[in-house]
Design an enzyme around this catalytic site. Structure first.
Site, PDB file in Angstrom:
ATOM      1  N   GLY A 166       0.836  -1.213   0.000  1.00  0.00           N
ATOM      2  CA  GLY A 166       0.000   0.000   0.000  1.00  0.00           C
ATOM      3  C   GLY A 166       0.856   1.243   0.000  1.00  0.00           C
ATOM      4  O   GLY A 166       2.061   1.187  -0.250  1.00  0.00           O
ATOM      5  N   ASN A 167       0.239   2.378   0.253  1.00  0.00           N
ATOM      6  CA  ASN A 167       1.003   3.621   0.364  1.00  0.00           C
ATOM      7  C   ASN A 167       0.310   4.553   1.354  1.00  0.00           C
ATOM      8  O   ASN A 167      -0.775   4.248   1.850  1.00  0.00           O
ATOM      9  CB  ASN A 167       1.200   4.274  -1.013  1.00  0.00           C
ATOM     10  CG  ASN A 167      -0.111   4.720  -1.620  1.00  0.00           C
ATOM     11  OD1 ASN A 167      -0.770   5.619  -1.120  1.00  0.00           O
ATOM     12  ND2 ASN A 167      -0.504   4.053  -2.710  1.00  0.00           N
ATOM     13  N   ARG A 168       0.944   5.683   1.651  1.00  0.00           N
ATOM     14  CA  ARG A 168       0.487   6.525   2.757  1.00  0.00           C
ATOM     15  C   ARG A 168      -0.584   7.541   2.385  1.00  0.00           C
ATOM     16  O   ARG A 168      -0.931   8.397   3.202  1.00  0.00           O
ATOM     17  CB  ARG A 168       1.697   7.245   3.371  1.00  0.00           C
ATOM     18  CG  ARG A 168       2.601   6.278   4.116  1.00  0.00           C
ATOM     19  CD  ARG A 168       3.832   6.967   4.632  1.00  0.00           C
ATOM     20  NE  ARG A 168       3.510   8.176   5.383  1.00  0.00           N
ATOM     21  CZ  ARG A 168       4.422   9.066   5.789  1.00  0.00           C
ATOM     22  NH1 ARG A 168       5.686   8.864   5.507  1.00  0.00           N
ATOM     23  NH2 ARG A 168       4.061  10.132   6.471  1.00  0.00           N
TER      24      ARG A 168
END
Ligand code: CTP
Length: 359
Positions: free
Chosen positions: A165-167
């Site tokens: 995923g990412n932030r």
């Protein structure tokens, strides 16, 4: 009988008696001096239960019609109302009591002038009158009907319990969707997982992976005037996601990732010369944000890129503020640190002239 008394009777006999109930509407009809909106020779009839002739071959509607239309519209004190056809200006004056701001458009200059004089005599501060063809709407204020916004991260599953995923929090995209909604657009928001709550009044399509987001965008695409890709879409996804949880062993684990389809680049390529939709991309960078953003504008063949340096204090992921540079074909506009809601409005301000140019 003084004119206030005539209005009290008008409301009771013609309007309340026919079922209009909204107390704010009834009070506005008691307050607004209808006789000021009719020509001199019609003044004795101003409070009768009928339409009356005014200049330019037009009429002032029957009081009951004005009341029922206002009740059905149900304007709120925080609404902006666009009225097509000022006519006498009587309906406008009623709306000005109930809404925050009224813009009214009249095609006959003579009627507009007369109405404007009455508005100024009554001291109505929240009415703007324009002469023009109201069937065009008010392009400078609401030039697009439909906008598709993506927001949030995507999650690319490795196995049933793990993902890449990412932030991204989704806040910038949601702020953009809300800003467009405030301008009266129909908004579709394609929202990634784990991101902020979906706002009210906006059609939301929930997705998880880049592939799902691609499919959702393509499905929602027909009829959109603007597509704004604020989502942080994964560029890579596990090549071989597995159905069972991966259990550990002593050695290292190598994960092979393959490229996802670039949604924005696909939109830029498939639009190829067509007028719609206007395409907006985002570039979250850690260095050379403006130069990289401009390269993305060219490479993906889009109209506007919002570039930001996510390493700047207060900007980027998980903040309610952002500082960006808005890049179009012919200029860069620096937007200093401010709320994401305010940044969203600046973005839409720059989308507006692009719509005009492409139409
Ligand atoms: N985007 C997209 N589909 C993808 C990846 C990105 O539509 N599969 C969109 C994003 O929503 C954003 C823009 O493209 O509007 C970001 O461009 P991108 O080149 O993907 O940026 P980065 O992921 O930062 O890529 P790079 O590593 O090339 O800087």
């Amino acid at each position: 009988m003084d004119d206030r008394e005539q209005r009290v009777q008008m409301v009771e006999r013609q309007i309340a008696a026919r079922g209009v109930r909204d107390p704010r509407v009834l009070e506005a009809l008691r307050d607004v001096p209808r006789h000021l909106f009719v020509p001199e020779d019609q003044k004795p009839h101003a409070y009768e239960d009928r339409a009356l002739p005014i200049a330019s071959g037009q009429t002032i509607s029957q009081p009951y019609i004005v009341a029922i239309m206002t009740e059905l519209l149900a304007p709120d004190p925080d609404h902006d109302v666009l009225e097509i056809g000022t006519g006498s200006g009587y309906q406008t004056a009623i709306l000005s009591r109930l809404a925050k701001h009224v813009v009214t458009i009249e095609r006959h200059p003579q009627l507009a002038l007369t109405a404007e004089q009455v508005f100024s005599a009554l001291g109505l501060m929240n009415v703007d009158i324009r002469v023009g063809d109201g069937t065009e709407g008010l392009p400078a204020e609401a030039p697009f009907d439909r906008i598709l916004v993506t927001a949030g991260p995507t999650y690319e599953d490795i196995d049933p319990v793990r993902y890449v995923g990412n932030r991204s929090s989704g806040r910038m995209g949601v702020a953009l969707a809300e800003a467009a909604r405030r301008r009266g657009a129909a908004v579709t928001l394609v929202l990634g997982p784990g991101s902020v709550a979906a706002p009210d009044g906006i059609e939301v399509v929930r997705v998880r992976s880049a592939a799902e987001m691609h499919a959702a965008v393509m499905q929602a695409l027909p009829g959109q005037d603007v597509v704004a890709m604020a989502a942080a879409v994964a560029d890579y996804t596990p090549a071989a996601p597995v159905a069972q949880k991966i259990t550990k062993s002593d050695g290292p684990l190598t994960l092979t990732l393959t490229r996802t389809k670039d949604i924005l680049a696909d939109l830029g390529a498939s639009r190829d010369g067509a007028a719609h939709p206007v395409l907006v991309g985002f570039a979250a960078e850690t260095a050379d944000a403006v130069a990289r953003g401009r390269r993305k504008l060219d490479a993906k063949r889009v109209d506007l890129v919002v570039a930001n340096d996510v390493t700047q204090p207060g900007a980027g992921f998980e903040h309610d503020t952002n500082a960006v540079t808005i890049i179009t074909r012919d200029r860069d506009v620096a937007v200093p640190l401010q709320s994401k809601a305010a940044v969203a409005d600046r973005i839409l301000d720059l989308v507006v002239p692009l719509l005009g140019a492409r139409a």
